[in-house]
Design a protein around this motif. Structure first.
Motif, short mmCIF file in Angstrom:
data_model
loop_
_atom_site.label_atom_id
_atom_site.label_comp_id
_atom_site.label_asym_id
_atom_site.label_seq_id
_atom_site.Cartn_x
_atom_site.Cartn_y
_atom_site.Cartn_z
N THR A 1 -29.86 70.48 -32.04
CA THR A 1 -29.43 70.44 -30.64
C THR A 1 -29.66 69.06 -30.06
N ASN A 2 -28.67 68.53 -29.37
CA ASN A 2 -28.81 67.25 -28.69
C ASN A 2 -29.09 67.47 -27.21
N ILE A 3 -29.90 66.57 -26.63
CA ILE A 3 -30.29 66.67 -25.23
C ILE A 3 -29.73 65.47 -24.47
N LEU B 1 -28.03 70.79 -22.97
CA LEU B 1 -28.33 71.09 -24.37
C LEU B 1 -27.02 71.40 -25.07
N SER C 1 -39.12 68.62 -24.25
CA SER C 1 -39.30 68.14 -25.62
C SER C 1 -39.38 69.31 -26.60
N CYS C 2 -38.90 69.05 -27.80
CA CYS C 2 -38.94 70.00 -28.91
C CYS C 2 -39.57 69.27 -30.09
N ILE D 1 -32.66 75.42 -28.36
CA ILE D 1 -32.98 74.04 -28.71
C ILE D 1 -33.77 74.01 -30.01
N ARG E 1 -35.05 64.06 -28.64
CA ARG E 1 -35.40 65.48 -28.60
C ARG E 1 -36.91 65.72 -28.60
#
Length: 370
Positions: free
Chosen positions: A257-259, A278, A305-306, A253, A298
């Motif tokens: 990257t999409n969540i 992810l 969370s990133c 991630i 994200r």
């Protein structure tokens, strides 16, 4: 009832009454003059959702004016091999007033998502003594209800957010397997390519909510990221095997990257699971998820969370009060992480493989069929 009335625009049927056994006996035994009532033909099922469908049919003109009700025999089809329609065993026999067709049959109390049903219809006329004269049964039609829609998934998401709890920091994703998975090719481990030293995406099983649109469709690799509260590290117990592949979080991630939120469920226990997906931006998995799953911010969501820090590094946090199951949609190289043996126990009772959701839980169920 006239031809134009039968072909009028659809009328949603908000409430269907269940026949009691005394009332249904007249339908099954054919009391009354059935010869003067038309038999429904060429039944059409359309606009299928996870908890509703539209039904229409054709009828001969003879006896139409006498129709006051429709009898709808709806049967959950337990086995694909059995194609016999047993009226006495049908738990849900519905009586609807004769309304314009097509009409909508809706009701989460008897319709479940992604479930095969058989359906047959009679026309009926209510007689002065309260009994019904009925037609012969129509042909039997089979259909399958749909997955949860985005609207239903948003309802699940809101329930999951209310359960997630505070966020804790983490640094690695991990995936447990048996030793053979990492060391040699085997028909038992089809998500492992020994020659190329890759872990390969596999189709998600049927665990979780019955209406989940990713079950049996989305391909990916399951990872965990939960940590122990007292150590801040991954737990040493696992239901999936004593050998653990561990990889730095920023490999799976990052800013590309999409969540997506995939599911929220429990298995007759006090703790709940949240499934997240992810997907690298523009990947096959990303394209699939964009169409059906709620996207999460994200850097600001209640589960995973990133966040980019001032020095450009990434920090990661996970929800404390739910168990996260993370599906990564692309192959992962084994040399991008490490494989070690864990010191804890293999708790098979905690496995979620094909696990069934508790339909009675008020925390993780929504107001549609389970």
């Amino acid at each position: 009832m006239t031809e134009s009335h039968l072909n009028s625009p659809s009328l949603e049927l908000q409430s269907l009454q269940l026949c009691d056994r005394e009332g249904t006996e007249s339908a099954d035994s054919g009391i009354g003059d059935v010869d003067d009532l038309p038999v429904p033909q060429q039944i059409q099922i359309s606009n299928i959702t996870c908890d509703s469908f539209k039904i229409s049919w054709e009828m001969e003109s003879r006896g139409r004016e006498r129709i006051t009700h429709y009898f709808i025999d709806l049967n959950k089809k337990d086995s694909k091999k059995e194609n016999q329609f047993k009226h006495k065993d049908v738990p849900t026999k519905l009586v609807a007033k004769a309304v314009p067709l097509p009409m909508t049959v809706r009701g989460h109390w008897f319709l479940s998502p992604r479930t095969e049903y058989s359906i047959a219809v009679q026309t009926a006329t209510k007689q002065p003594d309260g009994e019904y004269a009925v037609s012969q049964w129509s042909e039997i039609i089979e259909f399958c209800t749909a997955d949860y829609s985005t609207v239903h998934l948003m309802q699940l998401l809101q329930k999951a957010e209310a359960t997630a709890g505070r966020m804790l920091p983490f640094t690695v994703f991990y995936r447990n397997q048996e030793q053979e998975y990492f060391e040699q090719p085997s028909s038992s481990y089809r998500s492992r390519d020994a020659q190329c030293c890759q872990m390969l995406p596999a189709v998600k099983d049927d665990s979780g909510s019955h209406g989940s649109p990713i079950s049996g469709k989305l391909e990916g690799l399951f990872f965990s990221c939960n940590t122990e509260f007292n150590t801040g590290k991954p737990p040493q117990d696992s239901p999936y095997g004593p050998f653990r592949f561990q990889i730095q979080a920023d490999v799976l991630i990052n800013q590309s990257t999409n969540i997506y939120f995939g599911d929220f469920y429990c298995m007759y226990t006090s703790y709940h699971y949240v499934i997240l997906v992810l997907a690298p931006d523009g990947s096959k998995g990303d394209v699939f998820c964009k169409e059906i799953l709620p996207a999460l911010d994200r850097s600001n969501n209640r589960f995973l969370s990133c966040t980019e820090e001032e020095d450009g590094s990434l920090s990661f946090r996970h929800a404390q009060d739910v168990i996260l199951e993370v599906i990564y949609t692309e192959p992962v190289e084994l040399d991008s992480g490490t494989v070690t043996r864990i010191s804890g126990h293999q708790l098979m009772s905690q496995s979620t493989v094909n696990a069934k959701k508790d339909p009675s839980c008020k925390i993780c169920n929504i107001s549609v069929g389970r």
